[in-house]
Design a protein around this motif. Structure first.
Motif, PDB file in Angstrom:
ATOM      1  N   UNK A 107       0.840  -1.205   0.000  1.00 35.13           N
ATOM      2  CA  UNK A 107       0.000   0.000   0.000  1.00 35.13           C
ATOM      3  C   UNK A 107       0.872   1.250   0.000  1.00 35.13           C
ATOM      4  N   UNK A 108       1.997   1.187   0.701  1.00 34.62           N
ATOM      5  CA  UNK A 108       2.918   2.320   0.703  1.00 34.62           C
ATOM      6  C   UNK A 108       3.478   2.566  -0.698  1.00 34.62           C
ATOM      7  N   UNK A 109       3.829   1.497  -1.381  1.00 29.79           N
ATOM      8  CA  UNK A 109       4.344   1.636  -2.751  1.00 29.79           C
ATOM      9  C   UNK A 109       3.280   2.281  -3.650  1.00 29.79           C
ATOM     10  N   UNK A 110       2.049   1.799  -3.538  1.00 35.70           N
ATOM     11  CA  UNK A 110       0.964   2.363  -4.346  1.00 35.70           C
ATOM     12  C   UNK A 110       0.770   3.842  -4.047  1.00 35.70           C
ATOM     13  N   UNK A 111       0.819   4.178  -2.769  1.00 38.62           N
ATOM     14  CA  UNK A 111       0.638   5.582  -2.375  1.00 38.62           C
ATOM     15  C   UNK A 111       1.744   6.455  -2.960  1.00 38.62           C
ATOM     16  N   UNK A 112       2.967   5.984  -2.944  1.00 39.39           N
ATOM     17  CA  UNK A 112       4.110   6.776  -3.418  1.00 39.39           C
ATOM     18  C   UNK A 112       4.191   6.860  -4.932  1.00 39.39           C
ATOM     19  N   UNK A 113       3.717   5.821  -5.640  1.00 39.56           N
ATOM     20  CA  UNK A 113       3.946   5.760  -7.081  1.00 39.56           C
ATOM     21  C   UNK A 113       2.689   5.968  -7.931  1.00 39.56           C
ATOM     22  N   UNK A 114       1.512   5.771  -7.331  1.00 42.79           N
ATOM     23  CA  UNK A 114       0.265   5.933  -8.093  1.00 42.79           C
ATOM     24  C   UNK A 114      -0.526   7.105  -7.518  1.00 42.79           C
ATOM     25  N   UNK A 115      -0.100   8.307  -7.833  1.00 45.72           N
ATOM     26  CA  UNK A 115      -0.707   9.497  -7.229  1.00 45.72           C
ATOM     27  C   UNK A 115      -2.112   9.778  -7.750  1.00 45.72           C
ATOM     28  N   UNK A 116      -2.496   9.103  -8.837  1.00 49.00           N
ATOM     29  CA  UNK A 116      -3.835   9.285  -9.395  1.00 49.00           C
ATOM     30  C   UNK A 116      -4.822   8.243  -8.880  1.00 49.00           C
ATOM     31  N   UNK A 117      -4.408   7.458  -7.883  1.00 51.22           N
ATOM     32  CA  UNK A 117      -5.247   6.375  -7.376  1.00 51.22           C
ATOM     33  C   UNK A 117      -5.531   6.553  -5.895  1.00 51.22           C
ATOM     34  N   UNK A 118      -6.799   6.417  -5.526  1.00 55.22           N
ATOM     35  CA  UNK A 118      -7.198   6.389  -4.114  1.00 55.22           C
ATOM     36  C   UNK A 118      -7.407   4.934  -3.698  1.00 55.22           C
ATOM     37  N   UNK A 119      -6.937   4.577  -2.513  1.00 56.13           N
ATOM     38  CA  UNK A 119      -7.150   3.236  -1.978  1.00 56.13           C
ATOM     39  C   UNK A 119      -7.866   3.337  -0.635  1.00 56.13           C
ATOM     40  N   UNK A 120      -8.966   2.604  -0.527  1.00 51.37           N
ATOM     41  CA  UNK A 120      -9.721   2.491   0.727  1.00 51.37           C
ATOM     42  C   UNK A 120      -9.670   1.026   1.130  1.00 51.37           C
ATOM     43  N   UNK A 121      -9.288   0.745   2.360  1.00 48.97           N
ATOM     44  CA  UNK A 121      -9.199  -0.646   2.780  1.00 48.97           C
ATOM     45  C   UNK A 121      -9.885  -0.845   4.122  1.00 48.97           C
ATOM     46  N   UNK A 122     -10.317  -2.071   4.358  1.00 48.14           N
ATOM     47  CA  UNK A 122     -10.956  -2.415   5.632  1.00 48.14           C
ATOM     48  C   UNK A 122     -10.083  -3.398   6.383  1.00 48.14           C
ATOM     49  N   UNK A 123     -10.231  -3.412   7.694  1.00 48.61           N
ATOM     50  CA  UNK A 123      -9.446  -4.336   8.495  1.00 48.61           C
ATOM     51  C   UNK A 123     -10.013  -4.481   9.887  1.00 48.61           C
ATOM     52  N   UNK A 124      -9.434  -5.369  10.625  1.00 47.60           N
ATOM     53  CA  UNK A 124      -9.867  -5.662  11.994  1.00 47.60           C
ATOM     54  C   UNK A 124      -9.387  -4.586  12.959  1.00 47.60           C
ATOM     55  N   UNK A 125     -10.122  -4.428  14.050  1.00 48.28           N
ATOM     56  CA  UNK A 125      -9.689  -3.514  15.105  1.00 48.28           C
ATOM     57  C   UNK A 125      -8.446  -4.028  15.817  1.00 48.28           C
ATOM     58  N   UNK A 126      -8.122  -5.301  15.619  1.00 53.40           N
ATOM     59  CA  UNK A 126      -6.910  -5.849  16.223  1.00 53.40           C
ATOM     60  C   UNK A 126      -5.667  -5.286  15.530  1.00 53.40           C
ATOM     61  N   UNK A 127      -5.841  -4.803  14.291  1.00 53.60           N
ATOM     62  CA  UNK A 127      -4.731  -4.161  13.587  1.00 53.60           C
ATOM     63  C   UNK A 127      -4.369  -2.851  14.279  1.00 53.60           C
ATOM     64  N   UNK A 128      -3.074  -2.578  14.368  1.00 54.47           N
ATOM     65  CA  UNK A 128      -2.615  -1.280  14.878  1.00 54.47           C
ATOM     66  C   UNK A 128      -1.869  -0.614  13.731  1.00 54.47           C
ATOM     67  N   UNK A 129      -2.607   0.185  12.971  1.00 54.32           N
ATOM     68  CA  UNK A 129      -2.100   0.682  11.693  1.00 54.32           C
ATOM     69  C   UNK A 129      -0.822   1.490  11.834  1.00 54.32           C
ATOM     70  N   UNK A 130      -0.820   2.448  12.742  1.00 56.39           N
ATOM     71  CA  UNK A 130       0.335   3.338  12.846  1.00 56.39           C
ATOM     72  C   UNK A 130       1.452   2.725  13.679  1.00 56.39           C
ATOM     73  N   UNK A 131       1.076   2.084  14.788  1.00 53.89           N
ATOM     74  CA  UNK A 131       2.084   1.590  15.717  1.00 53.89           C
ATOM     75  C   UNK A 131       2.890   0.435  15.136  1.00 53.89           C
ATOM     76  N   UNK A 132       2.225  -0.462  14.396  1.00 56.35           N
ATOM     77  CA  UNK A 132       2.892  -1.677  13.943  1.00 56.35           C
ATOM     78  C   UNK A 132       3.143  -1.705  12.438  1.00 56.35           C
TER      79      UNK A 132
END
Length: 392
Positions: A107-132
């Motif tokens: 997802x980081x690669x997509x964000x950095x290289x595909x500036x014309x694309x928006x990505x929305x994703x779903x996940x569990x609350x057990x995920x710690x997006x920023x910390x981990x």
């Protein structure tokens, strides 16, 4: 790609969303990387499909993809996203993202290289997006989808529309607010039903609610927690036993040594398991002050009243049920900790009692609020308990 488009259109054609969730208006949909987190069974998939349908209709510029698809055993998110954008895609919606190895890096690669694309994703609350997931730090905008509030449940049951309020608005104007609501509906006629089966959206499916909730709980334990926290399946019975033990006693002040002995594991593991259950929205941990996972919580609650009916045996005490409701509804939008003088201290300012009978003289103190059951309207510092279900 065509098979994914066909699936996307089929899902939109058969999508039934009985109400617009409040979170839909709180998300800033202009960001290029958005994460929607929520516990299993809370309605994340329908939520993101509702966004797709309401914002794009059946346009091919938006595409929903479930990463459980076997296609992604041989193909990467990066190559799929690149092909999608090259064929006119603008918004790619990825469901169950955490089951794809290395998802955050891609997802980081997509964000950095595909500036014309928006990505929305779903996940569990057990995920710690920023910390981990340091790859996503500073670029992902994360939101949590909660279960139905009592307000939303009332809208579903009555077809009426009700406004949500901030806590300050409720405290200042609760008498006026309750009069407006009671003029449209008798909230107490629906309150007990909400406590039993109103929090999770699958009550709308006309299935056995308790059975559906138990299946969801087991999936959370077996897949979300065990997979994301890399707990070997042979230790799963200990996690189950801890949840059951908590359910029989909640709310309670935990004796970690006794829990360790009962479950058959170390004190450190018990503390970790409690934290995982909290992340999974199965329990809530109430602390004396600022949250600190290094110290023991003051009390352990089940996350919401519906779980009490699913997990507890015998009679459920009304006062416990009502405190669980109060903590659940305020916990998602306020700072709530243990109080030395009452049941809860909210925003480090107001002490709340959750009770059936009014304590004498408390309503005269502006810093003490009584959340009282079985009243439609209140007075001064006495507020109907059900009204705290209108915070979102």
């Amino acid at each position: 790609m065509n098979s994914f488009i066909e699936t996307h259109n089929y899902l939109l054609e058969n999508l039934h969303v009985p109400m617009r969730r409040k979170l839909m208006d709180e998300v800033d949909w202009t960001h290029r990387l958005i994460g929607i987190k929520g516990t299993r069974g809370i309605g994340k998939t329908n939520f993101i499909l509702d966004f797709a349908k309401s914002h794009y209709g059946f346009s091919k510029s938006c595409l929903y993809v479930n990463l459980n698809n076997l296609y992604f055993t041989e193909h990467t998110i990066i190559e799929f996203a690149d092909e999608f954008r090259k064929t006119g895609g603008k918004t790619l919606i990825l469901d169950q993202v955490y089951k794809y190895p290395g998802w955050s890096e891609e997802l980081r690669y997509c964000y950095d290289h595909f500036e014309d694309l928006q990505i929305i994703f779903s996940g569990s609350t057990v995920m710690r997006l920023r910390e981990e997931n340091p790859h996503l730090r500073g670029i992902v905008h994360s939101y949590k989808l909660e279960g139905f509030s009592f307000r939303e449940f009332l809208e579903l049951k009555t077809g009426q529309s009700f406004q949500s309020y901030t806590l300050d608005e409720l405290l200042e104007n609760h008498e006026e607010i309750t009069k407006k609501i009671v003029a449209k509906v008798r909230p107490l006629a629906y309150f007990n039903d909400y406590l039993k089966f109103g929090y999770y959206p699958f009550y709308l499916d006309n299935s056995n609610y308790s059975e559906s909730l138990m299946k969801s709980i087991n999936f959370i334990l077996e897949i979300d927690i065990s997979f994301l926290r890399q707990i070997e399946l042979k230790y799963l019975p200990r996690l189950r036993k801890l949840l059951f033990t908590v359910a029989q006693s909640a709310p309670f002040q935990p004796n970690v040594s006794k829990l360790s002995s009962d479950v058959g594991t170390s004190r450190a593991t018990v503390m970790n398991y409690l934290y995982y259950l909290r992340q999974a929205r199965l329990i809530k941990l109430l602390y004396d002050g600022k949250e600190d996972m290094q110290k023991k919580p003051a009390k352990v609650y089940l996350h919401n009243p519906n779980l009490m009916y699913a997990l507890m045996r015998g009679n459920i005490e009304k006062n416990v049920l009502h405190k669980t409701f109060f903590y659940n509804q305020l916990g998602c939008c306020t700072d709530i900790v243990s109080s030395d003088f009452a049941d809860f201290l909210v925003n480090n300012e107001k002490h709340f009692f959750v009770c059936e009978k009014q304590q004498t003289n408390l309503s005269e103190n502006k810093n003490f609020i009584i959340a009282k059951d079985m009243i439609e309207t209140g007075s001064r510092g006495v507020i109907p308990l059900w009204l705290f279900g209108f915070l979102y």
